[in-house]
Design a protein around this motif. Structure first.
Motif, PDB file in Angstrom:
ATOM      1  N   GLU A  11       0.823  -1.205   0.000  1.00  0.00           N
ATOM      2  CA  GLU A  11       0.000   0.000   0.000  1.00  0.00           C
ATOM      3  C   GLU A  11       0.865   1.266   0.000  1.00  0.00           C
ATOM      4  OE1 GLU A  11      -3.335   0.052  -0.295  1.00  0.00           O
ATOM      5  OE2 GLU A  11      -3.193  -2.111  -0.533  1.00  0.00           O
ATOM      6  N   VAL A  12       1.921   1.266   0.800  1.00  0.00           N
ATOM      7  CA  VAL A  12       2.803   2.439   0.852  1.00  0.00           C
ATOM      8  C   VAL A  12       3.506   2.633  -0.487  1.00  0.00           C
ATOM      9  CG1 VAL A  12       4.888   3.396   1.913  1.00  0.00           C
ATOM     10  CG2 VAL A  12       3.132   2.347   3.342  1.00  0.00           C
ATOM     11  N   LEU A  13       3.908   1.533  -1.122  1.00  0.00           N
ATOM     12  CA  LEU A  13       4.560   1.636  -2.423  1.00  0.00           C
ATOM     13  C   LEU A  13       3.613   2.227  -3.465  1.00  0.00           C
ATOM     14  CD1 LEU A  13       7.001   1.150  -4.225  1.00  0.00           C
ATOM     15  CD2 LEU A  13       6.202  -1.203  -4.569  1.00  0.00           C
ATOM     16  N   GLU A  14       2.353   1.816  -3.435  1.00  0.00           N
ATOM     17  CA  GLU A  14       1.375   2.374  -4.371  1.00  0.00           C
ATOM     18  C   GLU A  14       1.229   3.877  -4.152  1.00  0.00           C
ATOM     19  OE1 GLU A  14      -2.309   0.308  -4.137  1.00  0.00           O
ATOM     20  OE2 GLU A  14      -1.465  -1.609  -4.749  1.00  0.00           O
ATOM     21  N   ALA A  15       1.090   4.280  -2.898  1.00  0.00           N
ATOM     22  CA  ALA A  15       0.960   5.709  -2.598  1.00  0.00           C
ATOM     23  C   ALA A  15       2.225   6.461  -3.003  1.00  0.00           C
ATOM     24  CB  ALA A  15       0.678   5.908  -1.110  1.00  0.00           C
ATOM     25  N   ALA A  16       3.400   5.875  -2.734  1.00  0.00           N
ATOM     26  CA  ALA A  16       4.665   6.531  -3.071  1.00  0.00           C
ATOM     27  C   ALA A  16       4.820   6.709  -4.574  1.00  0.00           C
ATOM     28  CB  ALA A  16       5.836   5.715  -2.516  1.00  0.00           C
ATOM     29  N   LEU A  17       4.379   5.730  -5.335  1.00  0.00           N
ATOM     30  CA  LEU A  17       4.474   5.844  -6.793  1.00  0.00           C
ATOM     31  C   LEU A  17       3.565   6.951  -7.318  1.00  0.00           C
ATOM     32  CD1 LEU A  17       4.633   2.098  -7.892  1.00  0.00           C
ATOM     33  CD2 LEU A  17       6.472   3.779  -7.941  1.00  0.00           C
ATOM     34  N   VAL A 124      -3.404   9.201  -0.955  1.00  0.00           N
ATOM     35  CA  VAL A 124      -2.845   8.775   0.328  1.00  0.00           C
ATOM     36  C   VAL A 124      -3.951   8.304   1.263  1.00  0.00           C
ATOM     37  CG1 VAL A 124      -1.605   9.552   2.388  1.00  0.00           C
ATOM     38  CG2 VAL A 124      -0.824  10.257   0.121  1.00  0.00           C
ATOM     39  N   LEU A 125      -5.087   8.998   1.244  1.00  0.00           N
ATOM     40  CA  LEU A 125      -6.213   8.591   2.085  1.00  0.00           C
ATOM     41  C   LEU A 125      -6.724   7.211   1.675  1.00  0.00           C
ATOM     42  CD1 LEU A 125      -8.364   9.110   4.227  1.00  0.00           C
ATOM     43  CD2 LEU A 125      -9.693  10.338   2.497  1.00  0.00           C
ATOM     44  N   ARG A 126      -6.846   6.981   0.368  1.00  0.00           N
ATOM     45  CA  ARG A 126      -7.326   5.684  -0.113  1.00  0.00           C
ATOM     46  C   ARG A 126      -6.399   4.556   0.313  1.00  0.00           C
ATOM     47  NH1 ARG A 126      -7.291   6.687  -5.132  1.00  0.00           N
ATOM     48  NH2 ARG A 126      -5.219   5.837  -5.513  1.00  0.00           N
ATOM     49  N   GLU A 127      -5.103   4.734   0.066  1.00  0.00           N
ATOM     50  CA  GLU A 127      -4.151   3.687   0.430  1.00  0.00           C
ATOM     51  C   GLU A 127      -4.057   3.538   1.946  1.00  0.00           C
ATOM     52  OE1 GLU A 127      -3.197   1.907  -1.907  1.00  0.00           O
ATOM     53  OE2 GLU A 127      -3.601   3.221  -3.613  1.00  0.00           O
ATOM     54  N   GLY A 128      -4.115   4.668   2.656  1.00  0.00           N
ATOM     55  CA  GLY A 128      -4.052   4.614   4.115  1.00  0.00           C
ATOM     56  C   GLY A 128      -5.256   3.920   4.722  1.00  0.00           C
ATOM     57  N   ALA A 129      -6.443   4.208   4.188  1.00  0.00           N
ATOM     58  CA  ALA A 129      -7.657   3.570   4.698  1.00  0.00           C
ATOM     59  C   ALA A 129      -7.626   2.069   4.441  1.00  0.00           C
ATOM     60  CB  ALA A 129      -8.882   4.195   4.027  1.00  0.00           C
ATOM     61  N   GLU A 130      -7.173   1.675   3.252  1.00  0.00           N
ATOM     62  CA  GLU A 130      -7.065   0.249   2.937  1.00  0.00           C
ATOM     63  C   GLU A 130      -6.057  -0.424   3.865  1.00  0.00           C
ATOM     64  OE1 GLU A 130      -6.081   0.066  -1.168  1.00  0.00           O
ATOM     65  OE2 GLU A 130      -8.136   0.423  -1.849  1.00  0.00           O
ATOM     66  N   LEU A 157       6.332  -0.079   6.179  1.00  0.00           N
ATOM     67  CA  LEU A 157       6.330   1.361   5.926  1.00  0.00           C
ATOM     68  C   LEU A 157       7.708   1.828   5.465  1.00  0.00           C
ATOM     69  CD1 LEU A 157       4.920   4.144   6.127  1.00  0.00           C
ATOM     70  CD2 LEU A 157       5.647   4.227   8.529  1.00  0.00           C
ATOM     71  N   GLY A 158       8.741   1.421   6.189  1.00  0.00           N
ATOM     72  CA  GLY A 158      10.086   1.826   5.827  1.00  0.00           C
ATOM     73  C   GLY A 158      10.497   1.309   4.457  1.00  0.00           C
ATOM     74  N   ALA A 159      10.176   0.036   4.187  1.00  0.00           N
ATOM     75  CA  ALA A 159      10.539  -0.553   2.898  1.00  0.00           C
ATOM     76  C   ALA A 159       9.775   0.111   1.759  1.00  0.00           C
ATOM     77  CB  ALA A 159      10.248  -2.059   2.916  1.00  0.00           C
ATOM     78  N   GLY A 160       8.495   0.393   1.971  1.00  0.00           N
ATOM     79  CA  GLY A 160       7.691   1.022   0.928  1.00  0.00           C
ATOM     80  C   GLY A 160       8.182   2.412   0.575  1.00  0.00           C
ATOM     81  N   ILE A 161       8.494   3.218   1.594  1.00  0.00           N
ATOM     82  CA  ILE A 161       8.996   4.571   1.362  1.00  0.00           C
ATOM     83  C   ILE A 161      10.365   4.525   0.676  1.00  0.00           C
ATOM     84  CG2 ILE A 161       9.837   6.661   2.499  1.00  0.00           C
ATOM     85  CD1 ILE A 161       7.686   6.244   4.615  1.00  0.00           C
ATOM     86  N   THR A 162      11.217   3.599   1.129  1.00  0.00           N
ATOM     87  CA  THR A 162      12.567   3.492   0.556  1.00  0.00           C
ATOM     88  C   THR A 162      12.516   3.102  -0.919  1.00  0.00           C
ATOM     89  OG1 THR A 162      13.501   2.864   2.699  1.00  0.00           O
ATOM     90  CG2 THR A 162      14.789   2.332   0.727  1.00  0.00           C
TER      91      THR A 162
END
Length: 269
Positions: A11-17, A124-130, A157-162
């Motif tokens: 989810e974090v990777l999707e938001a980051a992209l 971000v809200l969509r991915e965060g809510a999921e 979270l850390g891996a997705g942001i990185t």
């Protein structure tokens, strides 16, 4: 821990992209970073509100019996994971293209800068809510309690942001389609494993009956309680003594999500 890490990473990777696409499309535009940051913060705030609502819902329903409650939460998580996989297979490319169009429209002056905050905030809200709802369901099946789930979320979270940051900067030469193919399969297997776990809870609650004799017993080779067994149980739903009902739930979930995702992908190809 592993299950929550996989879900949060995805989810974090999707938001980051999505954020990366918007940043790349508006690179050099004065004030664009401030609006994007505002959108990220607004999306995170909305996700926090949803997290509080999920906890309140848990408290309200906790009196229905622990087994039934756990089975219900897992069932909802399976349905949402399946829906998410199918939706992304058919709309992922469209969403990325839309983000590029919005960024271009802002650069040429066709749309105001505030639009950046809106599109990023919604993403971000969509991915965060999921993420909140998925982790809420996964925490029911994960062993180790809240601390293991929190640790898994932190790792994801850390891996997705990185990874998202490296992809944005062009430092990671891995096609995103390969990344999402791997995580899609992991999410699908997680959902199948949770479906089998939900059946176990329903059996414990007396809602359904499971045969006392398992279909096979591989505990002598790899026990489900061993480190390797727990790892496989989390990642692919491994069971050393599965019943016919558990295997049916696992197989039906796996085949159902895979088939629907392929059909949806072909329709939007």
């Amino acid at each position: 821990m592993l299950a929550s890490a996989v879900i949060v990473f995805r989810e974090v990777l999707e938001a980051a992209l999505i954020v990366g696409i918007v940043l790349a499309a508006t690179k050099g535009l004065a004030g664009s970073r401030r609006w994007v940051t505002a959108g990220i913060l607004a999306g995170l705030l909305g996700s926090a509100v949803i997290a509080g609502s999920a906890e309140a819902l848990s408290d309200a329903l906790s009196g229905m019996g622990q087994e039934l409650f756990n089975a219900s939460i897992l069932g909802v998580a399976v349905l949402m994971l399946g829906w998410h996989t199918v939706w992304m297979s058919s709309h992922g490319r469209e969403m990325a293209a839309e983000m590029k169009r919005v960024g271009h429209a802002v650069v040429v002056g066709a749309r105001p800068l505030s639009v950046l905050a809106v599109v990023v905030g919604v993403a971000v809200l969509r991915e965060g809510a999921e993420t909140v709802l998925f982790v809420f369901g996964i925490s029911t099946a994960e062993e180790g309690g809240k601390m293991a789930t929190i640790a898994g979320c932190a790792v994801g979270l850390g891996a997705g942001i990185t990874v998202g940051t490296l992809l944005y900067r062009g430092l990671l030469a891995i096609p995103t389609r390969h990344l999402f193919s791997v995580t899609t399969w992991l999410v699908t297997l997680l959902a199948a494993g949770m479906a089998a776990q939900a059946v176990t809870y329903l059996s414990a609650a007396g809602v359904i009956e499971m045969a006392p004799q398992p279909l096979w017993d591989t505990s002598w080779l790899l026990s489900e309680t061993s480190i390797g067994g727990r790892l496989l149980h989390t990642l692919v739903g491994y069971m050393d003594r599965p019943s016919a009902v558990q295997l049916l739930a696992y197989g039906a979930t796996l085949l159902g999500i895979t088939a629907l995702a392929r059909v949806a992908g072909r329709q939007h190809a």
